[in-house]
Design a protein around this motif. Structure first.
Motif, PDB file in Angstrom:
ATOM      1  N   VAL A  31       0.860  -1.183   0.000  1.00 46.99           N
ATOM      2  CA  VAL A  31       0.000   0.000   0.000  1.00 46.99           C
ATOM      3  C   VAL A  31       0.898   1.234   0.000  1.00 46.99           C
ATOM      4  O   VAL A  31       1.795   1.366   0.827  1.00 46.99           O
ATOM      5  N   GLY A  32       0.683   2.087  -0.976  1.00 47.79           N
ATOM      6  CA  GLY A  32       1.494   3.283  -1.145  1.00 47.79           C
ATOM      7  C   GLY A  32       2.551   3.129  -2.223  1.00 47.79           C
ATOM      8  O   GLY A  32       3.131   4.112  -2.685  1.00 47.79           O
ATOM      9  N   ALA A  33       2.810   1.895  -2.664  1.00 48.04           N
ATOM     10  CA  ALA A  33       3.827   1.649  -3.690  1.00 48.04           C
ATOM     11  C   ALA A  33       3.308   2.057  -5.064  1.00 48.04           C
ATOM     12  O   ALA A  33       2.106   2.074  -5.314  1.00 48.04           O
ATOM     13  N   ARG A  34       4.241   2.378  -5.955  1.00 42.29           N
ATOM     14  CA  ARG A  34       3.865   2.696  -7.334  1.00 42.29           C
ATOM     15  C   ARG A  34       3.263   1.452  -7.981  1.00 42.29           C
ATOM     16  O   ARG A  34       3.772   0.344  -7.805  1.00 42.29           O
ATOM     17  N   ALA A  35       2.192   1.609  -8.713  1.00 45.07           N
ATOM     18  CA  ALA A  35       1.433   0.485  -9.257  1.00 45.07           C
ATOM     19  C   ALA A  35       2.258  -0.475 -10.118  1.00 45.07           C
ATOM     20  O   ALA A  35       2.171  -1.686  -9.912  1.00 45.07           O
ATOM     21  N   PRO A  36       3.061  -0.003 -11.085  1.00 44.67           N
ATOM     22  CA  PRO A  36       3.795  -0.975 -11.924  1.00 44.67           C
ATOM     23  C   PRO A  36       4.749  -1.870 -11.117  1.00 44.67           C
ATOM     24  O   PRO A  36       4.781  -3.075 -11.321  1.00 44.67           O
ATOM     25  N   GLY A  37       5.477  -1.305 -10.199  1.00 40.98           N
ATOM     26  CA  GLY A  37       6.391  -2.097  -9.374  1.00 40.98           C
ATOM     27  C   GLY A  37       5.650  -3.004  -8.414  1.00 40.98           C
ATOM     28  O   GLY A  37       6.057  -4.139  -8.168  1.00 40.98           O
ATOM     29  N   ALA A  38       4.543  -2.520  -7.874  1.00 44.61           N
ATOM     30  CA  ALA A  38       3.751  -3.311  -6.933  1.00 44.61           C
ATOM     31  C   ALA A  38       3.113  -4.503  -7.640  1.00 44.61           C
ATOM     32  O   ALA A  38       2.997  -5.583  -7.066  1.00 44.61           O
ATOM     33  N   GLU A  39       2.743  -4.326  -8.898  1.00 42.05           N
ATOM     34  CA  GLU A  39       2.162  -5.435  -9.657  1.00 42.05           C
ATOM     35  C   GLU A  39       3.179  -6.562  -9.808  1.00 42.05           C
ATOM     36  O   GLU A  39       2.855  -7.730  -9.600  1.00 42.05           O
ATOM     37  N   SER A  40       4.396  -6.217 -10.130  1.00 39.87           N
ATOM     38  CA  SER A  40       5.462  -7.227 -10.238  1.00 39.87           C
ATOM     39  C   SER A  40       5.694  -7.910  -8.897  1.00 39.87           C
ATOM     40  O   SER A  40       5.910  -9.123  -8.833  1.00 39.87           O
ATOM     41  N   GLU A  41       5.642  -7.143  -7.835  1.00 42.32           N
ATOM     42  CA  GLU A  41       5.846  -7.695  -6.494  1.00 42.32           C
ATOM     43  C   GLU A  41       4.702  -8.628  -6.106  1.00 42.32           C
ATOM     44  O   GLU A  41       4.920  -9.662  -5.466  1.00 42.32           O
ATOM     45  N   MET A  42       3.472  -8.284  -6.487  1.00 39.03           N
ATOM     46  CA  MET A  42       2.328  -9.165  -6.229  1.00 39.03           C
ATOM     47  C   MET A  42       2.568 -10.526  -6.897  1.00 39.03           C
ATOM     48  O   MET A  42       2.358 -11.572  -6.281  1.00 39.03           O
ATOM     49  N   GLN A  43       3.022 -10.494  -8.142  1.00 37.04           N
ATOM     50  CA  GLN A  43       3.280 -11.732  -8.870  1.00 37.04           C
ATOM     51  C   GLN A  43       4.394 -12.541  -8.202  1.00 37.04           C
ATOM     52  O   GLN A  43       4.276 -13.760  -8.068  1.00 37.04           O
ATOM     53  N   ARG A  66      -8.709  -7.273  -3.857  1.00 36.38           N
ATOM     54  CA  ARG A  66      -8.919  -6.235  -4.855  1.00 36.38           C
ATOM     55  C   ARG A  66      -7.971  -5.094  -4.514  1.00 36.38           C
ATOM     56  O   ARG A  66      -7.920  -4.635  -3.370  1.00 36.38           O
ATOM     57  N   VAL A  67      -7.223  -4.667  -5.510  1.00 31.90           N
ATOM     58  CA  VAL A  67      -6.273  -3.573  -5.344  1.00 31.90           C
ATOM     59  C   VAL A  67      -6.928  -2.281  -5.798  1.00 31.90           C
ATOM     60  O   VAL A  67      -7.536  -2.222  -6.865  1.00 31.90           O
ATOM     61  N   HIS A  68      -6.822  -1.261  -4.972  1.00 37.28           N
ATOM     62  CA  HIS A  68      -7.362   0.062  -5.295  1.00 37.28           C
ATOM     63  C   HIS A  68      -6.183   0.955  -5.654  1.00 37.28           C
ATOM     64  O   HIS A  68      -5.227   1.046  -4.883  1.00 37.28           O
ATOM     65  N   VAL A  69      -6.253   1.575  -6.829  1.00 32.69           N
ATOM     66  CA  VAL A  69      -5.167   2.414  -7.316  1.00 32.69           C
ATOM     67  C   VAL A  69      -5.645   3.864  -7.375  1.00 32.69           C
ATOM     68  O   VAL A  69      -6.744   4.149  -7.839  1.00 32.69           O
ATOM     69  N   SER A  70      -4.796   4.757  -6.889  1.00 38.42           N
ATOM     70  CA  SER A  70      -5.092   6.179  -6.934  1.00 38.42           C
ATOM     71  C   SER A  70      -3.808   6.920  -7.287  1.00 38.42           C
ATOM     72  O   SER A  70      -2.782   6.718  -6.634  1.00 38.42           O
ATOM     73  N   GLN A  71      -3.864   7.715  -8.324  1.00 38.54           N
ATOM     74  CA  GLN A  71      -2.740   8.520  -8.777  1.00 38.54           C
ATOM     75  C   GLN A  71      -1.481   7.678  -8.983  1.00 38.54           C
ATOM     76  O   GLN A  71      -0.380   8.065  -8.635  1.00 38.54           O
ATOM     77  N   GLY A  72      -1.682   6.474  -9.560  1.00 38.93           N
ATOM     78  CA  GLY A  72      -0.557   5.615  -9.909  1.00 38.93           C
ATOM     79  C   GLY A  72       0.054   4.829  -8.764  1.00 38.93           C
ATOM     80  O   GLY A  72       1.087   4.191  -8.933  1.00 38.93           O
ATOM     81  N   HIS A  73      -0.579   4.862  -7.597  1.00 40.18           N
ATOM     82  CA  HIS A  73      -0.071   4.127  -6.433  1.00 40.18           C
ATOM     83  C   HIS A  73      -1.161   3.218  -5.880  1.00 40.18           C
ATOM     84  O   HIS A  73      -2.350   3.516  -6.018  1.00 40.18           O
ATOM     85  N   TYR A  74      -0.756   2.128  -5.236  1.00 40.78           N
ATOM     86  CA  TYR A  74      -1.713   1.272  -4.544  1.00 40.78           C
ATOM     87  C   TYR A  74      -2.195   2.038  -3.319  1.00 40.78           C
ATOM     88  O   TYR A  74      -1.441   2.307  -2.402  1.00 40.78           O
ATOM     89  N   SER A  75      -3.466   2.403  -3.303  1.00 36.41           N
ATOM     90  CA  SER A  75      -4.006   3.161  -2.175  1.00 36.41           C
ATOM     91  C   SER A  75      -4.598   2.254  -1.108  1.00 36.41           C
ATOM     92  O   SER A  75      -4.680   2.625   0.056  1.00 36.41           O
ATOM     93  N   ALA A  76      -5.021   1.047  -1.504  1.00 33.17           N
ATOM     94  CA  ALA A  76      -5.571   0.072  -0.556  1.00 33.17           C
ATOM     95  C   ALA A  76      -5.577  -1.299  -1.208  1.00 33.17           C
ATOM     96  O   ALA A  76      -5.643  -1.417  -2.436  1.00 33.17           O
ATOM     97  N   ILE A  77      -5.515  -2.320  -0.375  1.00 30.15           N
ATOM     98  CA  ILE A  77      -5.659  -3.707  -0.831  1.00 30.15           C
ATOM     99  C   ILE A  77      -6.678  -4.343   0.100  1.00 30.15           C
ATOM    100  O   ILE A  77      -6.444  -4.439   1.303  1.00 30.15           O
ATOM    101  N   SER A  78      -7.814  -4.751  -0.458  1.00 37.88           N
ATOM    102  CA  SER A  78      -8.902  -5.288   0.348  1.00 37.88           C
ATOM    103  C   SER A  78      -9.099  -6.769   0.066  1.00 37.88           C
ATOM    104  O   SER A  78      -9.189  -7.175  -1.093  1.00 37.88           O
ATOM    105  N   GLN A  79      -9.187  -7.563   1.121  1.00 40.19           N
ATOM    106  CA  GLN A  79      -9.511  -8.973   0.943  1.00 40.19           C
ATOM    107  C   GLN A  79     -10.996  -9.061   0.626  1.00 40.19           C
ATOM    108  O   GLN A  79     -11.823  -8.419   1.280  1.00 40.19           O
ATOM    109  N   ILE A  80     -11.333  -9.846  -0.397  1.00 36.55           N
ATOM    110  CA  ILE A  80     -12.720  -9.964  -0.836  1.00 36.55           C
ATOM    111  C   ILE A  80     -13.120 -11.439  -0.885  1.00 36.55           C
ATOM    112  O   ILE A  80     -12.303 -12.329  -0.649  1.00 36.55           O
TER     113      ILE A  80
END
Length: 112
Positions: A31-43, A66-80
């Protein structure tokens, strides 16, 4: 007296929101990480993008998020619910015999 009433009222409004936004422990640091790098880290942590709405599945932990993205950063990650990742009551879906690596994301819970 008036200030303490305002503090209690504020706390009662903010507290439920904070508890609902809790991320799974294994990816909370993203949470707070830049989306492109965080996506690689998720994988790299075992999550597979199951397509649409930033929904991710981790077969090892049986976690759907579910990952919530705001202004190019992960703003929240919610378990669904597991069903949002194609899982029914914790059971994995049947894997097709001709499953390819390219189509693996369509079948969360399957592995090659």
């Amino acid at each position: 007296m008036r200030i303490s009433v305002m503090i209690i009222a504020s706390a009662s409004i903010l507290l439920p929101t904070a508890t609902l936004a809790k991320s799974p422990a294994d990816i909370a640091d993203l949470v707070g990480a830049r989306a492109p790098g965080a996506e690689s880290e998720m994988q790299s942590r075992g999550y597979v993008d199951v397509g649409g709405n930033n929904t991710w599945w981790n077969d090892g932990t049986k976690t759907c998020v579910r990952v919530h993205v705001s202004q190019g950063h992960y703003s929240a990650i919610s378990q669904i619910k597991l069903s949002a990742c194609g899982q029914a009551g914790g059971k994995t879906t049947e894997c097709p015999p001709d499953l390819s690596q390219a189509d693996l994301y369509k079948h969360p819970g399957c592995s090659l």
